[in-house]
Design a protein around this motif. Sequence first.
Motif, short mmCIF file in Angstrom:
data_model
loop_
_atom_site.label_atom_id
_atom_site.label_comp_id
_atom_site.label_asym_id
_atom_site.label_seq_id
_atom_site.Cartn_x
_atom_site.Cartn_y
_atom_site.Cartn_z
N HIS A 52 -6.76 0.10 -5.18
CA HIS A 52 -5.37 -0.24 -4.86
C HIS A 52 -4.59 -0.49 -6.16
CE1 HIS A 52 -1.92 -2.23 -3.14
NE2 HIS A 52 -2.34 -1.85 -1.95
N GLU B 223 8.44 -5.64 0.39
CA GLU B 223 8.36 -4.64 1.46
C GLU B 223 8.81 -5.24 2.79
OE1 GLU B 223 5.75 -5.20 -0.70
OE2 GLU B 223 5.96 -3.38 -1.91
N ALA C 210 -1.09 -3.58 3.11
CA ALA C 210 -0.15 -4.29 3.97
C ALA C 210 1.11 -4.58 3.16
CB ALA C 210 -0.76 -5.61 4.45
N PRO C 211 2.25 -4.72 3.82
CA PRO C 211 3.47 -5.03 3.07
C PRO C 211 3.37 -6.36 2.33
CG PRO C 211 3.95 -4.48 5.37
CD PRO C 211 2.47 -4.62 5.26
N GLY C 212 3.97 -6.43 1.16
CA GLY C 212 4.14 -7.69 0.44
C GLY C 212 5.54 -8.25 0.71
N1 URA Z 1 3.08 -2.81 -0.86
C1 URA Z 1 2.74 -2.12 0.24
O1 URA Z 1 3.58 -1.64 0.96
N2 URA Z 1 1.46 -1.97 0.52
C2 URA Z 1 0.52 -2.44 -0.24
O2 URA Z 1 -0.63 -2.22 0.08
C3 URA Z 1 0.90 -3.19 -1.38
C4 URA Z 1 2.18 -3.35 -1.67
#
Ligand code: URA
Length: 170
Positions: free
Chosen positions: A143, A36, A31-33
């Motif tokens: 990850h 992001e 997911a975006p942090g």
């Molecule tokens: N940034 C992302 O876009 N996705 C991730 O899973 C972690 C950092």
Amino acid sequence: ACERCPLFKTRTKVVFGSGNADADLMFVGEAPGREEDEQGQPFVGSAGKLLTKIIEAIGMTREEVYVVNTVLCRPPGNRNPEPEEIAACRPFLEEQIRLVSPRVIVTLGAFAAQSVLETVEPISQLRGRWHAAHGARVMATFHPAFLLRSPGHKREVWEDMQKVRDYLAT
Ligand code: URA
């Protein structure tokens, strides 16, 4: 303008995939942090810089591959995405996989592996071996954010990425 799950209330930007829409190799993150969410681009923060190095380690570039997340909006405080959020976002992930139609999908972390493979098996069971889904070969690995916390696990990711490199060369 998506409001399919509660993450729309706290996100700044929806973070769609980015890269080569014709790629042989696609990465699926979590997911975006914060960075992001601000920039609207996946993997631009510190985990993203490590992902770029991982891609370069198999002789490829970020421009050659496609990068997308399991959940397209940032969970507040970078908490884990909820099952309902993952389910709400799966059609977008599936559509991006269908459009890019990669030969290989590398899933990064447990949530990506479980969403792409539609399983609840733990990452410890899924990692390091080939799976089949969405007309592609799928390699589940750790990850990069986990590697930043636990660099001792880089060797396993390197082994997984060598399998990916060797398969893409055939
Ligand atoms: N940034 C992302 O876009 N996705 C991730 O899973 C972690 C950092």
